[in-house]
Write an enzyme that holds these catalytic residues in place. Structure first.
Site, PDB file in Angstrom:
ATOM      1  N   LYS A   1       0.851  -1.186   0.000  1.00 41.25           N
ATOM      2  CA  LYS A   1       0.000   0.000   0.000  1.00 41.25           C
ATOM      3  C   LYS A   1       0.891   1.241   0.000  1.00 41.25           C
ATOM      4  CE  LYS A   1      -2.994   2.957   2.721  1.00 41.25           C
ATOM      5  NZ  LYS A   1      -2.094   4.094   2.386  1.00 41.25           N
TER       6      LYS A   1
ATOM      7  N   GLU B   1       8.460   1.396  11.854  1.00 42.84           N
ATOM      8  CA  GLU B   1       9.398   2.521  11.854  1.00 42.84           C
ATOM      9  C   GLU B   1       8.559   3.764  12.043  1.00 42.84           C
ATOM     10  OE1 GLU B   1      11.007   5.608  11.075  1.00 42.84           O
ATOM     11  OE2 GLU B   1      11.675   5.042   9.060  1.00 42.84           O
TER      12      GLU B   1
ATOM     13  N   CYS C   1      12.011  11.268   8.937  1.00 36.31           N
ATOM     14  CA  CYS C   1      11.841  10.759  10.307  1.00 36.31           C
ATOM     15  C   CYS C   1      13.108  10.906  11.120  1.00 36.31           C
ATOM     16  CB  CYS C   1      11.374   9.315  10.274  1.00 36.31           C
ATOM     17  SG  CYS C   1      12.383   8.246   9.232  1.00 36.31           S
TER      18      CYS C   1
ATOM     19  N   GLU D   1       7.710  15.595  17.471  1.00 39.15           N
ATOM     20  CA  GLU D   1       8.133  15.551  16.070  1.00 39.15           C
ATOM     21  C   GLU D   1       7.297  16.545  15.264  1.00 39.15           C
ATOM     22  OE1 GLU D   1       9.310  12.154  12.868  1.00 39.15           O
ATOM     23  OE2 GLU D   1       7.355  11.932  13.829  1.00 39.15           O
TER      24      GLU D   1
END
Length: 486
Positions: free
Chosen positions: A182, A257, A291, A390
């Site tokens: 996906k 992750e 990230c 973040e």
């Protein structure tokens, strides 16, 4: 390939065929620089997932039996075919994602290197099958075998669509797993070429199935599907936690992750000019949408002023503009949604009165596109949300430290632990500091080098498991021992 995307807006790639999607919704695919729709893709639904998983399940036994060396030829085929489409893929990726051409090129090159690396790993896997285990008991023989985990669901993010898909798909195929992939609904166009390549290289039907859709239509049904043996997900912590919960109900394997709030430590013996280059690369690459972005700057107070001055100079020199234009350093954020999410942090910074070395007041933005000014705050309080959370945008937060011990303590004071960078005039010192940091990847005196041979993944809330290297292959393998009389 753009025409391909337009033509197949309501189709899914299942069992080596483009078939009509069961979903009735369409999702807009945007050019983030021009703020115009360039395509639409189906949102897909659970019936698409059922069909794809069924095809993968049927393909699994023969694909596993093929052996690693035979599977390696297909992985090389993916690498060769991506290389042959180089220019068109780079252009399409920059158009859909907003990356400058140079960054889109890195995304493609790293993906190609990943497919070639796992072709080698697949061949080596054959030589490991049936290895004899040394046991103390006399008259007993034990041998080790590595079996694929089975059908895998692979959910890729939007920030680096080609390479993050490769990190999942290449080791899965090398291990002998059939896959349902996906892509992100935000950047689905570059990965559609993988289906075209699968047909071109003769990949057996059902080994790769590619489903377009969002989390509601495809993501949730895929993670909850009883015939999916493993889920590999890259994305937000919120969704990653939902993936874990879904997998737990059937004890399915997961690799996650997730988020990061990575530190970059600049020690008092560092050259501020050289350090500034590494700091810039760690936060403003891909407009900060990475990230592992080293978004927490811990700088020794003795070099702080010189470093901030060098950073301001470099930030002023950044060229913001068309991702397809040569010389563009910083493109737009990939979506209006992400731009708005980052803007909320900038609004909070204004409310908190953070001291800006550079922000929107120092930069005129292009009239169109999802742009935000590259931003640097200094002396950010440790309790600020901008320091702790973040942001996933071109925002760097700085904080001065008085000692090495304080730098290490603050670097580790985070719920995340994906990556870190240490900059010191003494390489031995930099490596020693790096050993004290709680993160999966530590760079010293360099940019962020991500190599197919080295593991990728994090400590703490940054995820579970590792991608890349032999560890990435092991994530798609089950270990079996056959034991009996010698």
């Amino acid at each position: 390939m753009q025409s391909l995307s337009q033509q197949l807006i309501n189709q899914q790639f299942i069992d080596n065929q483009w078939v009509p999607s069961a979903g009735t919704r369409l999702l807009d695919v945007m050019n983030p620089y021009r703020e115009v729709r360039i395509a639409q893709v189906t949102a897909g639904d659970a019936a698409d997932v059922d069909a794809a998983v069924k095809a993968a399940r049927q393909a699994q036994p023969a694909w596993q039996a093929l052996g690693g060396s035979a599977r390696a030829k297909y992985l090389e085929g993916f690498a060769d075919a991506l290389e042959a489409r180089r220019d068109s893929i780079i252009t399409l990726s920059a158009t859909n994602n907003g990356k400058p051409l140079a960054e889109a090129e890195i995304d493609l090159d790293d993906a190609i290197a990943c497919y070639r690396y796992y072709a080698r790993q697949a061949r080596a896997l054959d030589t490991r099958q049936g290895e004899l285990v040394s046991v103390e008991m006399e008259g007993v023989e034990a041998r080790t075998y590595h079996d694929p985990v089975g059908v895998v669901g692979l959910i890729a993010p939007w920030n680096f669509p080609l390479v993050t898909s490769a990190w999942k798909l290449a080791p899965a195929l090398a291990a002998g797993c059939a896959a349902v992939l996906k892509p992100s609904e935000v950047t689905p166009l570059p990965e559609r070429v993988l289906a075209e390549i699968a047909l071109e290289i003769g990949l057996p039907a059902g080994v790769l199935n590619l489903l377009n859709g969002d989390g509601e239509g495809i993501g949730a049904p895929l993670t909850n599907h009883p015939d999916v043996d493993k889920i590999s997900f890259t994305g937000s912590n919120r969704v990653g936690e939902a993936v874990m919960q879904a997998a737990s109900t059937r004890t399915a394997s997961v690799s996650l992750e997730l988020g990061g709030k990575s530190p970059i430590l600049v020690m008092e013996d560092a050259d501020p000019e050289q350090a500034a280059d590494w700091v810039m690369a760690g936060i403003y690459f891909n407009a900060g949408q990475i990230c592992s972005a080293t978004s927490r700057l811990l700088v020794h107070e003795n070099v702080a002023e010189a470093l901030y001055a060098a950073l301001a100079e470099r930030m002023d020199a950044l060229t913001l503009g068309d991702p397809l234009a040569e010389g563009t350093d910083l493109g737009p954020l990939t979506s209006a949604k992400q731009r708005d999410a980052v803007q909320r942090y900038l609004d909070l910074a204004d409310k908190e009165g953070l001291a800006a070395v550079r922000d929107k007041r120092h930069r005129t933005l292009p009239e169109k596109g999802y742009f935000l000014a590259p931003t640097l705050y200094r002396d950010v309080p440790l309790e600020s949300r901008l320091w702790q959370e973040e942001i996933f945008g071109p925002v760097l937060c700085g904080h001065s430290v008085a000692s090495e011990a304080e730098a290490v303590q603050l670097a580790n004071d985070s719920v995340f632990g994906l990556a870190a960078t240490v900059i010191s005039g003494d390489p031995g010192r930099a490596k020693r500091i790096g050993r004290q940091l709680k993160a999966g990847s530590i760079w010293y005196n360099s940019e962020q080098l991500v190599l197919p041979e080295t593991a990728w993944g994090g400590f703490k809330r940054s995820g579970i498991g590792r991608e890349l290297g032999p560890w990435g292959l092991s994530a798609y393998l089950e270990v079996k021992h056959v034991i009996g009389p010698a």
